[in-house]
Write a protein that holds these residues in place. Structure first.
Motif, PDB file in Angstrom:
ATOM      1  N   ASP A   1      -9.572 -42.399 -15.665  1.00 42.76           N
ATOM      2  CA  ASP A   1     -10.436 -43.314 -16.216  1.00 42.76           C
ATOM      3  C   ASP A   1     -11.783 -43.151 -15.581  1.00 42.76           C
ATOM      4  O   ASP A   1     -12.766 -43.785 -16.043  1.00 42.76           O
TER       5      ASP A   1
ATOM      6  N   LEU B   1      -8.733 -40.796 -24.939  1.00 44.92           N
ATOM      7  CA  LEU B   1      -9.092 -42.052 -25.511  1.00 44.92           C
ATOM      8  C   LEU B   1      -9.132 -43.188 -24.366  1.00 44.92           C
ATOM      9  O   LEU B   1      -8.119 -43.377 -23.988  1.00 44.92           O
ATOM     10  N   ASP B   2     -10.383 -43.461 -24.115  1.00 45.26           N
ATOM     11  CA  ASP B   2     -10.423 -44.496 -23.074  1.00 45.26           C
ATOM     12  C   ASP B   2     -10.690 -45.777 -23.891  1.00 45.26           C
ATOM     13  O   ASP B   2     -11.457 -45.898 -24.777  1.00 45.26           O
TER      14      ASP B   2
ATOM     15  N   ASP C   1      -9.261 -37.991 -20.190  1.00 49.23           N
ATOM     16  CA  ASP C   1      -8.760 -39.284 -20.689  1.00 49.23           C
ATOM     17  C   ASP C   1      -9.097 -39.030 -22.189  1.00 49.23           C
ATOM     18  O   ASP C   1     -10.437 -39.056 -22.677  1.00 49.23           O
TER      19      ASP C   1
ATOM     20  N   GLU D   1      -4.357 -37.927 -19.315  1.00 49.03           N
ATOM     21  CA  GLU D   1      -3.555 -38.821 -19.166  1.00 49.03           C
ATOM     22  C   GLU D   1      -2.408 -38.964 -20.104  1.00 49.03           C
ATOM     23  O   GLU D   1      -1.361 -39.329 -19.912  1.00 49.03           O
TER      24      GLU D   1
HETATM   25 MG   LIG Z   1      -8.911 -44.656 -19.891  1.00 49.67          MG
END
Ligand SMILES: [Mg+2]
Ligand SMILES: Nc1ncnc2c1ncn2[C@@H]1O[C@H](COP(=O)(O)O)[C@@H](OP(=O)(O)O)[C@H]1O
Ligand SMILES: [Mg+2]
Ligand SMILES: [Mg+2]
Length: 343
Positions: free
Chosen positions: A284, A160-161, A158, A117
């Protein structure tokens, strides 16, 4: 005419040359084929090793996420806006975690495509190096190795989700995630909570360290949904399942998949179904999709289509995730939203 009066027959010369060429071909064919074999081996990836590196990457990234939060050094800024106009936040937790995770995977498997991301031009000076040790639980649960060509793999990370919730101090929702897709199908999923240290991992057709719950309610299901990118999810669910349906708003796509599993920790709410109606990206959702698939569940668009994890990052068709229920019957209950896409 040859020197010293020896006469060479043209046929003899031709035969001699052919023999010479044959010997040279024989010698070089061996070299060439061994080169090709070595080249191929360098580009074949053992999925059990890639799982071990993915688990390690989620943990090293998670340490950055935790450190930045504990030092209150988020330096949050907006990267832009979602299609619905919500701020897309970026913190130093996202960025430092990305550096560690991306470099660990790339330095171990240089030929594998990794889509994160976040992006960053700075090469991480202290980038982690994999120690080539496969953890005991992985070795125990996945006894056979499986090799696939590096070219067939897409890794989604990801770093950091649930960044929105991270900035609000809602640590329970925060995860780091790694997913491995082979030919576009989700095969390995890792979801790690940096604050509790809990990690769920699974490999389709391989094994997992987490299970489905014994049963799920589809008559009056508890449905988990986004708290910060909800769109019109509430009327959508009420139309499908009735006005009294229990709707659980929660942060993080990773967290919401964990809420469907059997996790021996009280912090995770227990949901029966996960629904998302706005746009969402593949980093995600891929890890959750792989874990659910490995446990016999499904994550599809709201129309029930499988999601292809090769190519573009976009998932336009919303999300429906379930475990050990008739997924197709759930899809059939959902209203047709042809005219209200992205809402
Ligand atoms: Mg995320
Ligand atoms: N409409 C949308 N557009 C872009 N990203 C979205 C989105 N809805 C959800 N997401 C992303 O999906 C993740 C889970 O969202 P939610 O908590 O709302 O369910 C978050 O990831 P990140 O925190 O990694 O950015 C969020 O940014
Ligand atoms: Mg984000
Ligand atoms: Mg993120």
């Amino acid at each position: 005419m040859a020197p010293m009066g020896i006469r060479l027959s043209p046929l003899g010369v031709a035969v001699f040359c052919l023999l010479g060429l044959g010997v040279i071909y024989h010698l070089y064919a061996g070299v060439i084929s061994s080169r090709i074999a070595a080249f191929r081996q360098g580009r074949a990836v053992d999925l059990r090793e890639l799982l071990a590196v993915s688990v390690e990457a989620a943990a090293v990234g998670g340490r950055e996420v935790k450190r930045v939060r504990e030092q209150n050094a988020l330096e949050e800024k907006s990267k832009g806006k979602t299609r619905e106009g919500a701020k897309e936040m970026l913190t130093l937790g996202d960025l430092y975690s990305h550096r560690k995770m991306y470099h660990l995977i790339k330095s171990t498997f240089p030929f594998v495509k990794v889509n994160s991301e976040e992006h960053d031009d700075v090469a991480d000076q202290e980038s982690a190096v994999w120690d080539h040790v496969i953890p005991e639980d992985i070795r125990h649960k996945i006894t056979e190795s499986r090799e696939v060509p590096a070219e067939s793999i897409t890794v989604w990370i990801d770093p950091l989700d649930a960044t929105q919730e991270y900035t609000e101090g809602l640590r329970q929702y925060v995860t780091t995630m790694v997913c491995v897709a082979v030919d576009g199908e989700p095969v390995i999923g890792v979801i790690h909570n940096p604050f509790t240290g809990y990690t769920a991992w699974a490999m389709v057709g391989g094994g997992s360290n987490v299970n489905a719950r014994p049963s799920y309610n589809t008559q009056s299901p508890r449905i988990i949904v986004s708290r910060s990118h909800a769109g019109k999810v509430k009327p959508f669910i009420q139309e499908a399942f009735g006005n009294d349906t229990v709707i659980l708003p929660a942060g993080g796509a990773g967290y919401k998949v964990l809420s469907l599993l059997d996790i021996p920790e009280e912090k995770y709410e227990k949901a029966d179904v996960y629904v998302h109606v706005t746009y969402i990206k593949k980093w995600d959702i891929c890890a959750g999709n792989a874990i659910l698939k490995a446990l016999g569940g499904h994550m599809t668009t709201l129309k029930g289509e499988e999601i292809d994890y090769a190519g573009s990052e976009a998932n336009e068709g919303g999300l429906l995730a379930s475990l050990l229920v008739n997924h197709k019957a759930l899809v059939e209950k959902l209203p047709n939203r042809e005219n209200e896409k992205h809402n």
